[in-house]
Motif scaffolding. Structure first.
Motif, PDB file in Angstrom:
ATOM      1  N   VAL A 128      41.100  76.435  57.549  1.00 47.61           N
ATOM      2  CA  VAL A 128      40.892  76.485  59.044  1.00 47.61           C
ATOM      3  C   VAL A 128      39.314  76.322  59.338  1.00 47.61           C
ATOM      4  O   VAL A 128      39.128  75.298  60.387  1.00 47.61           O
ATOM      5  N   LEU A 129      38.575  76.443  58.522  1.00 47.23           N
ATOM      6  CA  LEU A 129      37.079  76.309  58.786  1.00 47.23           C
ATOM      7  C   LEU A 129      36.748  74.908  58.719  1.00 47.23           C
ATOM      8  O   LEU A 129      36.062  74.301  59.361  1.00 47.23           O
ATOM      9  N   LEU A 130      37.438  74.079  57.744  1.00 47.36           N
ATOM     10  CA  LEU A 130      37.213  72.789  57.373  1.00 47.36           C
ATOM     11  C   LEU A 130      37.912  71.934  58.712  1.00 47.36           C
ATOM     12  O   LEU A 130      37.092  71.130  59.056  1.00 47.36           O
ATOM     13  N   VAL A 131      38.910  72.319  59.195  1.00 42.11           N
ATOM     14  CA  VAL A 131      39.397  71.690  60.493  1.00 42.11           C
ATOM     15  C   VAL A 131      38.470  71.980  61.680  1.00 42.11           C
ATOM     16  O   VAL A 131      38.234  70.979  62.166  1.00 42.11           O
ATOM     17  N   LEU A 132      38.044  73.156  61.814  1.00 40.67           N
ATOM     18  CA  LEU A 132      37.210  73.936  62.929  1.00 40.67           C
ATOM     19  C   LEU A 132      35.878  72.798  62.947  1.00 40.67           C
ATOM     20  O   LEU A 132      35.496  72.441  63.879  1.00 40.67           O
ATOM     21  N   SER A 133      35.421  73.074  61.603  1.00 44.71           N
ATOM     22  CA  SER A 133      33.816  72.234  61.520  1.00 44.71           C
ATOM     23  C   SER A 133      34.007  70.912  61.786  1.00 44.71           C
ATOM     24  O   SER A 133      33.407  70.184  62.519  1.00 44.71           O
ATOM     25  N   THR A 134      35.188  70.136  61.337  1.00 45.77           N
ATOM     26  CA  THR A 134      35.329  68.588  61.775  1.00 45.77           C
ATOM     27  C   THR A 134      35.624  68.334  63.032  1.00 45.77           C
ATOM     28  O   THR A 134      34.873  67.663  63.598  1.00 45.77           O
ATOM     29  N   ALA A 135      36.392  69.313  64.086  1.00 43.76           N
ATOM     30  CA  ALA A 135      36.854  69.220  65.337  1.00 43.76           C
ATOM     31  C   ALA A 135      35.442  69.084  65.917  1.00 43.76           C
ATOM     32  O   ALA A 135      34.922  68.505  67.039  1.00 43.76           O
ATOM     33  N   ALA A 136      34.711  70.327  65.654  1.00 48.57           N
ATOM     34  CA  ALA A 136      33.386  70.618  66.285  1.00 48.57           C
ATOM     35  C   ALA A 136      32.436  69.330  66.025  1.00 48.57           C
ATOM     36  O   ALA A 136      31.699  69.144  67.121  1.00 48.57           O
ATOM     37  N   SER A 137      32.344  69.140  64.987  1.00 49.16           N
ATOM     38  CA  SER A 137      31.345  67.727  64.457  1.00 49.16           C
ATOM     39  C   SER A 137      31.641  66.503  65.124  1.00 49.16           C
ATOM     40  O   SER A 137      30.572  65.879  65.755  1.00 49.16           O
ATOM     41  N   ILE A 138      33.041  66.303  65.394  1.00 50.48           N
ATOM     42  CA  ILE A 138      33.659  65.014  66.006  1.00 50.48           C
ATOM     43  C   ILE A 138      32.923  65.219  67.578  1.00 50.48           C
ATOM     44  O   ILE A 138      32.498  64.035  68.045  1.00 50.48           O
ATOM     45  N   GLY A 139      33.407  66.239  68.231  1.00 53.53           N
ATOM     46  CA  GLY A 139      32.914  66.586  69.661  1.00 53.53           C
ATOM     47  C   GLY A 139      31.567  66.177  69.846  1.00 53.53           C
ATOM     48  O   GLY A 139      30.999  65.647  70.817  1.00 53.53           O
ATOM     49  N   ASP A 140      30.526  66.674  68.705  1.00 54.16           N
ATOM     50  CA  ASP A 140      29.199  66.316  68.971  1.00 54.16           C
ATOM     51  C   ASP A 140      28.762  64.877  68.583  1.00 54.16           C
ATOM     52  O   ASP A 140      27.900  64.575  69.221  1.00 54.16           O
ATOM     53  N   LEU A 141      29.679  64.427  67.791  1.00 52.58           N
ATOM     54  CA  LEU A 141      29.097  62.980  67.681  1.00 52.58           C
ATOM     55  C   LEU A 141      29.618  62.076  68.771  1.00 52.58           C
ATOM     56  O   LEU A 141      28.924  60.969  68.813  1.00 52.58           O
ATOM     57  N   TYR A 142      30.658  62.242  69.397  1.00 56.93           N
ATOM     58  CA  TYR A 142      31.057  61.275  70.364  1.00 56.93           C
ATOM     59  C   TYR A 142      31.520  61.900  71.696  1.00 56.93           C
ATOM     60  O   TYR A 142      32.536  62.258  72.035  1.00 56.93           O
ATOM     61  N   PRO A 143      30.448  62.466  72.247  1.00 57.73           N
ATOM     62  CA  PRO A 143      30.495  63.214  73.397  1.00 57.73           C
ATOM     63  C   PRO A 143      31.128  62.343  74.645  1.00 57.73           C
ATOM     64  O   PRO A 143      31.538  63.295  75.467  1.00 57.73           O
ATOM     65  N   THR A 144      30.773  61.025  74.683  1.00 58.51           N
ATOM     66  CA  THR A 144      31.380  60.520  75.921  1.00 58.51           C
ATOM     67  C   THR A 144      32.636  59.480  75.449  1.00 58.51           C
ATOM     68  O   THR A 144      32.735  59.187  74.153  1.00 58.51           O
ATOM     69  N   GLN A 145      33.415  58.938  76.400  1.00 58.97           N
ATOM     70  CA  GLN A 145      34.450  58.133  76.321  1.00 58.97           C
ATOM     71  C   GLN A 145      34.034  56.694  75.548  1.00 58.97           C
ATOM     72  O   GLN A 145      34.751  56.137  74.707  1.00 58.97           O
ATOM     73  N   ALA A 146      32.956  56.535  76.020  1.00 57.34           N
ATOM     74  CA  ALA A 146      32.238  55.038  75.500  1.00 57.34           C
ATOM     75  C   ALA A 146      32.070  55.278  74.167  1.00 57.34           C
ATOM     76  O   ALA A 146      32.145  54.153  73.156  1.00 57.34           O
ATOM     77  N   ASP A 147      31.404  56.601  73.795  1.00 57.62           N
ATOM     78  CA  ASP A 147      30.999  56.873  72.215  1.00 57.62           C
ATOM     79  C   ASP A 147      32.511  56.672  71.490  1.00 57.62           C
ATOM     80  O   ASP A 147      32.509  56.043  70.192  1.00 57.62           O
ATOM     81  N   LEU A 148      33.547  57.265  71.986  1.00 57.81           N
ATOM     82  CA  LEU A 148      34.919  57.054  71.490  1.00 57.81           C
ATOM     83  C   LEU A 148      35.382  55.794  71.332  1.00 57.81           C
ATOM     84  O   LEU A 148      35.906  55.243  70.216  1.00 57.81           O
ATOM     85  N   ASP A 149      35.314  54.832  72.216  1.00 59.77           N
ATOM     86  CA  ASP A 149      35.751  53.624  72.335  1.00 59.77           C
ATOM     87  C   ASP A 149      35.021  52.719  71.112  1.00 59.77           C
ATOM     88  O   ASP A 149      35.767  51.818  70.480  1.00 59.77           O
ATOM     89  N   THR A 150      33.593  52.944  71.019  1.00 59.36           N
ATOM     90  CA  THR A 150      32.816  52.049  69.925  1.00 59.36           C
ATOM     91  C   THR A 150      33.298  52.683  68.537  1.00 59.36           C
ATOM     92  O   THR A 150      33.516  51.715  67.874  1.00 59.36           O
ATOM     93  N   ALA A 151      33.704  53.928  68.226  1.00 61.55           N
ATOM     94  CA  ALA A 151      34.139  54.182  67.009  1.00 61.55           C
ATOM     95  C   ALA A 151      35.520  53.764  66.674  1.00 61.55           C
ATOM     96  O   ALA A 151      35.697  53.351  65.572  1.00 61.55           O
ATOM     97  N   ALA A 152      36.346  53.652  67.647  1.00 63.12           N
ATOM     98  CA  ALA A 152      37.629  53.109  67.560  1.00 63.12           C
ATOM     99  C   ALA A 152      37.615  51.817  67.362  1.00 63.12           C
ATOM    100  O   ALA A 152      38.298  51.460  66.245  1.00 63.12           O
ATOM    101  N   ALA A 153      36.729  51.051  67.640  1.00 62.98           N
ATOM    102  CA  ALA A 153      36.855  49.565  67.776  1.00 62.98           C
ATOM    103  C   ALA A 153      35.894  49.595  66.074  1.00 62.98           C
ATOM    104  O   ALA A 153      36.612  48.615  65.357  1.00 62.98           O
TER     105      ALA A 153
END
Length: 202
Positions: A30-55
């Motif tokens: 559970v901590l592994l999932v939680l820390s992954t989710a939290a760090s991804i949220g910090d890493l890609y705060p905007t939709q533009a960041d997510l779009d770049t990461a996806a590409a």
């Protein structure tokens, strides 16, 4: 009926013996999932960041081979699942394999099962009991994974589906190990055979 005599006694025995081990697995995952989710949220705060990461990820065949399919990578949930990747499923499978191996073949090898069987324990009670414990453990774990994702503002539906998928995968490999434990002599071989199935599924 006779084959299952003592199943609930075995369930209680397994829970008593493995309560700390099971708690450590569940909390750790559970901590592994939680820390992954939290760090991804910090890493890609905007939709533009997510779009770049996806590409970036979609162009990287090696990453997709390692992490799994590139579905919904322009969403936070998609990135969390992608970054947990196959590793998350492997951890779930290992939990199921070790739990079942420990209470089937390993117990037989140490003679613990013989000792219990000398009381009133049906032939199928040990494997039935450990699969009941595994089902309960993965149901709890799947629920906690879903809740931990929802706590990071991820969509309820996707969180529940991912929790169920992770829990289901762990339970699948608990079942695979229950089969390999029946057809092999030693716990190491039973786990090795289940591991080979896991490798093939990867």
């Amino acid at each position: 009926g006779g084959g299952l005599t003592g199943t609930w006694t075995m369930v209680r025995f397994i829970l008593r013996r493995d309560r700390v081990r099971l708690a450590v697995w569940i909390v750790g995952i559970v901590l592994l999932v939680l820390s992954t989710a939290a760090s991804i949220g910090d890493l890609y705060p905007t939709q533009a960041d997510l779009d770049t990461a996806a590409a970036t990820a979609s162009d990287n065949a090696a990453l997709i081979a390692l992490q799994g399919p590139d579905y919904g990578l322009d969403t936070l949930g998609g990135q969390v699942v992608f970054n947990m990747g196959a590793f998350g499923y492997v951890v779930m499978a290992l939990m199921g394999m070790f739990l079942v191996g420990r209470h089937t073949r390993a117990d037989e090898e140490t003679g613990r099962t013989e000792l219990l069987r000398a009381t009133v324990l049906g032939r199928n009670a040990p494997v039935t009991a450990v699969l009941l414990v595994a089902t309960a453990a993965f149901a709890v774990l799947g629920g906690l994974i879903a809740l931990s994702l929802m706590s990071q503002d991820l969509a309820t539906e996707g969180s529940v589906v991912y929790g169920a998928a992770m829990g289901g995968f762990g339970l699948l490999f608990a079942g695979v190990t229950a089969v390999t434990a029946q057809i092999t002599e030693h716990n190491r071989t039973a786990l090795g055979t289940a591991g080979a199935v896991l490798g093939a599924s990867y």
